[in-house]
Design an enzyme around this catalytic site. Structure first.
Site, PDB file in Angstrom:
ATOM      1  N   TYR A 159       0.862  -1.195   0.000  1.00 56.82           N
ATOM      2  CA  TYR A 159       0.000   0.000   0.000  1.00 56.82           C
ATOM      3  C   TYR A 159       0.885   1.228   0.000  1.00 56.82           C
ATOM      4  O   TYR A 159       1.858   1.303   0.758  1.00 56.82           O
ATOM      5  CB  TYR A 159      -0.882   0.006   1.262  1.00 56.82           C
TER       6      TYR A 159
ATOM      7  N   GLU B 168      -3.732   7.405  -3.920  1.00 54.02           N
ATOM      8  CA  GLU B 168      -3.576   6.164  -3.155  1.00 54.02           C
ATOM      9  C   GLU B 168      -3.520   4.965  -4.088  1.00 54.02           C
ATOM     10  O   GLU B 168      -4.309   4.870  -5.028  1.00 54.02           O
ATOM     11  CB  GLU B 168      -4.755   6.004  -2.188  1.00 54.02           C
TER      12      GLU B 168
END
Ligand code: GDP
Ligand code: MN
Length: 380
Positions: free
Chosen positions: A101, A190
């Protein structure tokens, strides 16, 4: 403005962040054709402006074009937390060895962009932050100094990415993500998951990209990506009319002049037990045109049961606003109860005008509190 996954990936690609090949499809037939063009297995992905599509059944693997068509049939029209799927992204399927991530967003408290990187990807970052905060590498970037290559290396080490091949790629991605963030005037970029393939290739498998609305004038290509059909219909209308409006969930429609006054009005409505239907700022003017536009937006919301005008005459004069309201009501013929509170410059003249000429359903109140009480009462 939130971008769809495929739009975010288009921007990623422009900044050199590796993504998988894919095509947009809006029907099962198009999905099938897209899968045929891509060749081999694909993933059929719902394009909605909300996360957690995987869990909601909005991301499905298809071994061949026929299966892609079937999944498209299932996913199109699906309601994912209030977002109806109208568009799909058909992407060449990836083999996944690991899910990481990475994101960059604003840390308003620190007044600086914040990077987060973790090898615990593919799940909600809030979950990682709560259960294994030590696995989450966090780093602020000084916007005046800008991004320094050592910062990407630091993030990698801190997150525990030890493979040199992965490090090299993640460092490049972090650096490009920061460029994408700054140069697009983004609020959030993101990648979750950022995958590592069995061959060791690092790639963005998902994208969440939010661009600052106030900077869209600098990015006409991004502004064009807006999908009006997916947005709130009242907010879309407001944007078309140039009305400063935010849809809320209550019954009392609010119109005021000045953002601060409107915010206070929302508070006072809540204080007296009501729920505001919207935020709407008339701005400096109070001319009939502006009032008509604002009222058209507010009354297009079927939830509205009463309307509260809260006007403070500073530079704007209350008698002018009162005239604007009268002309607007004459033109529009609104049947909802309307409460008006005028104060400040020429308030007496304004109130006088309204008392003389206003329709039956409009009443004037002397204070903000009594006006709010009356508007809430009338909305019940
Ligand atoms: P989200 O649920 O809205 O965050 O959608 P994502 O695009 O992140 O997809 C959800 C999950 O589906 C990912 O975390 C992956 O585990 C899985 N997934 C998505 N695309 C692929 C793919 O090409 N191959 C494999 N094996 N899994 C995928
Ligand atoms: Mn995701």
């Amino acid at each position: 403005m939130d971008l769809y996954e495929h739009q975010g990936k288009e921007l990623f690609e422009r900044f050199g962040i590796p993504v998988s090949d894919g095509r947009v499809a809006e029907s099962p037939e198009e999905a099938r054709a897209a899968a045929e063009a891509l060749g081999g297995p694909v993933v059929v992905k719902a394009q909605v402006l909300t996360g957690g599509r995987g869990k909601a059944g909005g991301v499905k693997f298809a071994a061949d074009p026929r299966e892609a068509e079937g999944h498209a049939q299932d996913i199109l029209g699906l309601d994912i937390r209030g977002h109806v799927v109208r568009r799909l992204w058909i992407e060449r399927a990836s083999d996944i060895a690991k899910e990481y991530y990475v994101s960059v967003t604003f840390d308003r408290g620190e007044k600086r962009p914040l990077f987060m990187l973790t090898t615990h990807g593919g799940v909600d970052i809030e979950e990682v932050a709560a259960s294994t905060p030590e696995a989450l590498a966090r780093l602020h970037i000084d916007p005046l100094v800008g991004f320094e290559p050592y910062q990407a290396r630091w993030l990698c080490f801190e997150a525990g990415i030890n493979d040199p091949g992965e490090q090299k790629q993640v460092i490049a991605i972090v650096e490009r993500l920061y460029r994408a963030f700054v140069e697009s005037d983004a609020m959030l970029c993101e990648i979750n998951p950022l995958i590592v393939t069995p061959e060791g290739e690092v790639r963005a498998l998902d994208s969440k990209f939010t661009v600052d609305d106030n900077a869209l004038f600098r990015h006409p290509d991004v502004a064009e990506m807006r999908d009006s059909a997916a947005g709130d219909p009242q907010e879309t209308l407001a944007r078309e009319k140039g009305v400063t409006y935010v849809k809320l969930d209550g019954e009392v429609g609010i119109l005021g002049n000045g953002a601060g006054l409107v915010m206070s009005t929302l508070d006072v409505i809540a204080q007296v037990g009501g729920r505001p239907a919207n935020f709407c700022d008339l701005g400096g003017g109070g001319d009939a045109e502006g009032v008509v536009d604002a009222l058209e937006v507010i009354t297009s919301d079927g939830q509205v049961r009463s309307i509260l005008f809260n006007v403070f005459g500073g530079i704007t004069r209350c008698d002018e606003v009162a005239r604007g309201i009268l002309v607007a009501l004459e033109r529009m013929g609104i049947e909802l109860p309307i409460v008006v509170r005028l104060d400040g410059t020429n308030a007496d003249e304004g109130r006088g005008l309204l008392e003389e000429a206003a329709p039956e359903n409009l009443r004037v109140e002397a204070t903000m509190l009594s006006a709010a009480e009356r508007a809430v009462e009338l909305a019940a």
